[in-house]
Design a protein around this motif. Structure first.
Motif, mmCIF file in Angstrom:
data_model
loop_
_atom_site.group_PDB
_atom_site.id
_atom_site.type_symbol
_atom_site.label_atom_id
_atom_site.label_comp_id
_atom_site.label_asym_id
_atom_site.label_seq_id
_atom_site.Cartn_x
_atom_site.Cartn_y
_atom_site.Cartn_z
ATOM 1 N N THR A 1 0.781 -1.044 0.245
ATOM 2 C CA THR A 1 0.247 0.504 0.093
ATOM 3 C C THR A 1 1.122 0.767 0.371
ATOM 4 O O THR A 1 1.886 1.620 0.951
ATOM 5 C CB THR A 1 -0.834 0.180 1.550
ATOM 6 O OG1 THR A 1 -1.027 0.873 1.085
ATOM 7 C CG2 THR A 1 -1.226 -0.733 2.723
ATOM 8 N N ARG B 1 -0.423 12.346 11.856
ATOM 9 C CA ARG B 1 -0.963 12.487 10.463
ATOM 10 C C ARG B 1 -1.947 11.289 10.701
ATOM 11 O O ARG B 1 -3.006 10.844 9.378
ATOM 12 C CB ARG B 1 1.043 11.877 9.748
ATOM 13 C CG ARG B 1 1.381 13.424 10.046
ATOM 14 C CD ARG B 1 2.544 12.540 8.877
ATOM 15 N NE ARG B 1 1.943 12.600 7.016
ATOM 16 C CZ ARG B 1 2.166 13.889 6.814
ATOM 17 N NH1 ARG B 1 2.463 14.694 6.881
ATOM 18 N NH2 ARG B 1 1.357 14.142 5.110
ATOM 19 N N ARG C 1 -6.075 11.337 9.319
ATOM 20 C CA ARG C 1 -5.699 10.179 8.056
ATOM 21 C C ARG C 1 -7.475 9.538 7.791
ATOM 22 O O ARG C 1 -8.451 9.014 7.466
ATOM 23 C CB ARG C 1 -4.542 9.606 7.966
ATOM 24 C CG ARG C 1 -4.295 9.059 6.456
ATOM 25 C CD ARG C 1 -4.263 9.494 5.052
ATOM 26 N NE ARG C 1 -3.429 9.680 5.645
ATOM 27 C CZ ARG C 1 -2.535 11.363 4.528
ATOM 28 N NH1 ARG C 1 -3.561 11.487 3.572
ATOM 29 N NH2 ARG C 1 -1.039 11.327 4.443
ATOM 30 N N ARG D 1 -1.542 0.232 11.181
ATOM 31 C CA ARG D 1 -0.601 1.635 11.410
ATOM 32 C C ARG D 1 -0.365 1.318 12.764
ATOM 33 O O ARG D 1 0.387 1.195 13.429
ATOM 34 C CB ARG D 1 -0.966 2.812 11.231
ATOM 35 C CG ARG D 1 -1.231 3.467 9.792
ATOM 36 C CD ARG D 1 -2.174 4.415 9.500
ATOM 37 N NE ARG D 1 -1.749 5.131 8.866
ATOM 38 C CZ ARG D 1 -1.683 6.110 7.718
ATOM 39 N NH1 ARG D 1 -1.253 7.313 8.053
ATOM 40 N NH2 ARG D 1 -2.257 6.209 6.579
ATOM 41 N N ASP E 1 -0.290 5.667 -0.679
ATOM 42 C CA ASP E 1 -1.265 6.451 -1.041
ATOM 43 C C ASP E 1 -0.718 7.585 -1.051
ATOM 44 O O ASP E 1 -0.067 8.011 0.097
ATOM 45 C CB ASP E 1 -2.373 6.708 -0.001
ATOM 46 C CG ASP E 1 -2.873 7.907 0.495
ATOM 47 O OD1 ASP E 1 -3.502 8.368 -0.947
ATOM 48 O OD2 ASP E 1 -3.241 8.394 1.226
ATOM 49 N N GLN F 1 -5.442 0.176 5.686
ATOM 50 C CA GLN F 1 -4.331 0.817 5.497
ATOM 51 C C GLN F 1 -4.424 2.274 6.283
ATOM 52 O O GLN F 1 -3.041 2.842 7.009
ATOM 53 C CB GLN F 1 -4.491 1.544 3.773
ATOM 54 C CG GLN F 1 -3.522 2.475 3.841
ATOM 55 C CD GLN F 1 -3.565 4.660 4.392
ATOM 56 O OE1 GLN F 1 -4.558 4.725 3.753
ATOM 57 N NE2 GLN F 1 -2.655 4.580 3.100
ATOM 58 N N HIS G 1 3.083 1.492 14.121
ATOM 59 C CA HIS G 1 4.485 2.615 14.639
ATOM 60 C C HIS G 1 4.192 2.571 16.241
ATOM 61 O O HIS G 1 5.286 3.028 16.867
ATOM 62 C CB HIS G 1 3.107 4.145 14.736
ATOM 63 C CG HIS G 1 3.370 3.937 12.840
ATOM 64 N ND1 HIS G 1 2.554 4.149 12.384
ATOM 65 C CD2 HIS G 1 4.133 3.775 11.955
ATOM 66 C CE1 HIS G 1 2.586 4.448 10.927
ATOM 67 N NE2 HIS G 1 3.081 4.657 10.828
ATOM 68 N N GLU H 1 13.406 4.728 3.409
ATOM 69 C CA GLU H 1 13.293 5.974 4.896
ATOM 70 C C GLU H 1 14.325 5.793 6.149
ATOM 71 O O GLU H 1 14.115 7.007 6.526
ATOM 72 C CB GLU H 1 11.790 5.285 5.837
ATOM 73 C CG GLU H 1 10.838 6.527 6.224
ATOM 74 C CD GLU H 1 11.191 5.716 7.636
ATOM 75 O OE1 GLU H 1 11.319 6.439 8.508
ATOM 76 O OE2 GLU H 1 10.770 4.536 7.345
HETATM 77 C C1 HEM Z 1 10.444 3.992 12.205
HETATM 78 C C2 HEM Z 1 9.013 3.459 11.546
HETATM 79 C C3 HEM Z 1 8.235 3.802 10.184
HETATM 80 C C4 HEM Z 1 8.378 5.228 10.155
HETATM 81 C C5 HEM Z 1 9.175 6.209 10.469
HETATM 82 C C6 HEM Z 1 6.792 5.704 9.368
HETATM 83 C C7 HEM Z 1 6.313 6.382 8.729
HETATM 84 C C8 HEM Z 1 5.195 6.666 8.251
HETATM 85 C C9 HEM Z 1 4.540 8.074 7.537
HETATM 86 C C10 HEM Z 1 5.666 9.009 7.607
HETATM 87 C C11 HEM Z 1 3.382 7.651 7.160
HETATM 88 C C12 HEM Z 1 2.964 8.266 6.063
HETATM 89 C C13 HEM Z 1 1.963 8.660 7.341
HETATM 90 C C14 HEM Z 1 -0.017 9.976 6.574
HETATM 91 O O1 HEM Z 1 0.361 10.608 5.857
HETATM 92 O O2 HEM Z 1 -0.742 8.992 6.442
HETATM 93 C C15 HEM Z 1 3.638 6.107 6.995
HETATM 94 C C16 HEM Z 1 2.083 5.616 6.618
HETATM 95 C C17 HEM Z 1 2.507 4.070 6.830
HETATM 96 N N1 HEM Z 1 2.469 3.401 8.227
HETATM 97 FE FE1 HEM Z 1 4.173 2.939 8.818
HETATM 98 N N2 HEM Z 1 6.096 3.630 9.735
HETATM 99 C C18 HEM Z 1 6.852 3.174 10.375
HETATM 100 C C19 HEM Z 1 6.819 2.504 10.648
HETATM 101 C C20 HEM Z 1 5.788 1.599 10.233
HETATM 102 C C21 HEM Z 1 5.541 -0.153 11.225
HETATM 103 C C22 HEM Z 1 6.029 -1.025 11.088
HETATM 104 C C23 HEM Z 1 4.112 -0.287 10.333
HETATM 105 C C24 HEM Z 1 3.600 -1.538 9.906
HETATM 106 C C25 HEM Z 1 3.679 -2.677 10.239
HETATM 107 C C26 HEM Z 1 3.498 0.614 9.450
HETATM 108 C C27 HEM Z 1 3.015 0.607 8.683
HETATM 109 C C28 HEM Z 1 2.404 2.462 7.749
HETATM 110 C C29 HEM Z 1 0.796 1.745 7.261
HETATM 111 C C30 HEM Z 1 0.059 0.991 6.685
HETATM 112 C C31 HEM Z 1 0.988 3.374 6.574
HETATM 113 C C32 HEM Z 1 0.294 3.465 5.432
HETATM 114 C C33 HEM Z 1 0.510 3.533 3.820
HETATM 115 C C34 HEM Z 1 -0.058 4.487 2.795
HETATM 116 O O3 HEM Z 1 -0.107 3.408 2.193
HETATM 117 O O4 HEM Z 1 0.832 5.254 2.025
HETATM 118 N N3 HEM Z 1 4.145 1.984 9.019
HETATM 119 N N4 HEM Z 1 4.197 5.265 8.062
#
Ligand code: HEM
Length: 485
Positions: free
Chosen positions: A97, A364, A368, A265, A99, A260, A268, A173
């Protein structure tokens, strides 16, 4: 508990094309109207120093925050997950995923919003469109993927300004996810050599190597990752008795916004404030410890933190901190709970795909929920047949959020209150488990669909018949023993 209602069923999802987002519970109303009061409340909930901030004492520095967990009493370790579960989870997210168009807190129909990843666990984040459509990712033979060196060990191929040449920019990242991307590339390249040695014709090498790596990766998802985060019982129940809530059939798979924008999420919450990237990478031979993000790293050629996007000799991962190689070096994850590491409340803009504020990740996530008009956690829990939780700490907003809680927050509370933060609670586990298993069942090339029913991993494993992340890292030759050679 009441019997399961079938609220998510119906043709609404079937109509969703696979390159758009969909809904799992199309008949449930939004948890709140998107207006200035709800935006203000969600912004407050997700602010630094607010409800969700673990208040890690960052002044203690990155070493003490990993070696002395008692310094962060609100941010508890999870003794059952190793630190790498987080980054494998993030890597999986980036396979399913992305977006790139919706705007925070601006209501947007998921069905008209592109998902720029294939809704499948098919490693398109590594292989891109394949050697013909994405030649920049491949060697001139159009069979192996490009990999470079950071001076001591592997690094992603990069342009002169440090930008990684990979299919999904988010896989650079932070250093740990970049290391996983590099490991997948090396696993593919070794699979090519292995199959060539077995006499596979050149024109079939790419396809067969991709399949070999992808099936082993999918096996790890079903047999290691999902049991860890959703629980063994829920995973087995979905495999044995089918999905009840994620049912896009007869249409193709698509990613639901409940997953999503909120449920997935949960990851996090597992992020630690700091990690030991490697054991002796520093120029003086000491271990490289760093905060996952530290504003001091901004603009540095070899940043003090673990952000991605830079090449330097010490910027590589020793995996024994992240996965259990049995040498006593592994470190735990943080629990799945309402306590988010403080470093995530101030992300570098480079870690945000759109490059704009807010820099608080919890803000964020919560905003969302307005974008997608997500149903409340309570509504989804009761639709699934569970008794819902009331979260009194949200009552003071005067908006009824204690009974109509944003789904991401609700699922973190559920994991904390029901699963002690070790594993997702019943609603979160079912939601995550059904989407993951559904994506595999709906992908005609996945091992669940395309492999013979009795297929078992064929690459070498510590325990024959099983195949774990540590085995994949050994196959990629980035494990501790290979590093020592
Ligand atoms: C250091 C680790 C991580 C960082 C810095 C990070 C950062 C981010 C950021 C900046 C977004 C976009 C937020 C928004 O504007 O809505 C995002 C989206 C997301 N994150 Fe993380 N994340 C991390 C780890 C993880 C982990 C471990 C998972 C799940 C096990 C995860 C699942 C998601 C999902 C599902 C999205 C939406 C993605 C999309 O479709 O665009 N993230 N994350």
């Amino acid at each position: 508990m009441a019997g399961p209602a079938i609220a998510g069923h119906g043709p609404a999802q079937a109509a969703t094309p696979s390159d758009r987002f969909g809904r799992m519970f199309p008949n449930l109303p939004p948890f709140i109207a998107a207006d200035s009061r709800s935006r203000a409340a969600l912004t407050d909930m997700g602010k630094r120093g607010g409800l969700l901030d673990a208040r890690d004492p960052l002044n203690e520095g990155p070493v003490r925050l990993i070696t002395n967990p008692e310094l962060s009493p609100r941010n508890r370790d999870n003794p059952f997950h190793t630190a790498g579960t987080t980054f494998f989870g993030q890597f999986l997210d980036h396979d399913m995923t992305f977006d790139t168009t919706s705007r925070l807190a601006v209501p947007t129909p998921p069905e008209s919003t592109p998902n720029t990843r294939t809704p499948a666990l098919d490693l398109d984040s590594v292989y891109g469109g394949g050697p013909v459509a994405s030649p920049s990712l491949y060697e001139s033979d159009r069979i192996k993927l490009r990999i470079e060196s950071g001076g001591q060990f592997e690094d992603l191929p990069r342009t002169a300004n440090g930008t990684a040449i990979i299919a999904d920019p988010r896989n650079d990242e932070n250093m740990i996810i970049a290391g996983l991307q590099a490991a997948m590339i090396l696993a593919h390249n070794r699979a090519v050599d292995h199959l060539r040695g077995q006499g596979v014709p050149t024109n079939q090498l790419f396809g067969q190597a991709r399949q070999l790596v992808t099936w082993h990766y999918q096996w790890i998802i079903v047999h290691e990752f999902l049991p860890q985060v959703a629980g063994f019982g829920v995973t087995q129940d979905i495999l044995a008795h089918g999905r009840r809530f994620y049912r896009p059939e007869p249409g193709p798979a698509s990613i639901p916004v409940e997953f999503q924008g909120a449920a997935y999420r949960f990851g996090h919450s597992m992020v630690r404030p700091s990690y030991r990237a490697n054991l002796a990478g520093n120029p003086d031979g000491t271990a490289f410890f760093g905060f996952i993000f530290d504003p001091a790293g901004e603009g540095q050629a070899d940043p003090v933190d673990l952000r991605g996007g830079r090449r330097a000799r010490r910027r590589f991962i020793d995996w024994q901190t992240f996965f259990d190689f049995g040498d006593g070096q592994v470190k735990p994850n943080k629990r799945i709970d309402r306590s988010i590491s403080t470093a995530l409340f101030n992300l570098p803009l480079g870690a945000i795909a759109s490059g704009d504020p807010p820099t608080s990740l919890p803000q964020r996530n919560l905003l969302r929920h307005l974008t997608w008009s997500l149903p409340s956690g309570q509504r989804i829990a009761t639709s699934m047949g569970w008794t819902s939780l009331t979260l009194d700490e949200l009552a003071h907003y005067g908006l009824g959020l204690e009974h109509n809680t944003p789904l991401w927050y609700y699922l973190l509370a559920e994991a904390e209150l029901i699963g002690d933060g070790i594993v997702l609670g019943p609603t979160g586990a079912r939601l995550i488990g059904e989407v993951f298993i559904g994506l595999l069942q709906l992908d005609s090339r996945s091992y669940l669909r395309a492999a013979p029913a009795n297929w078992r991993p064929t690459l070498p494993a510590q325990r024959p018949g099983s195949f774990k992340m540590t085995d994949l890292l050994r196959w990629a030759r980035v494990d501790p023993a290979s590093r020592a050679q």
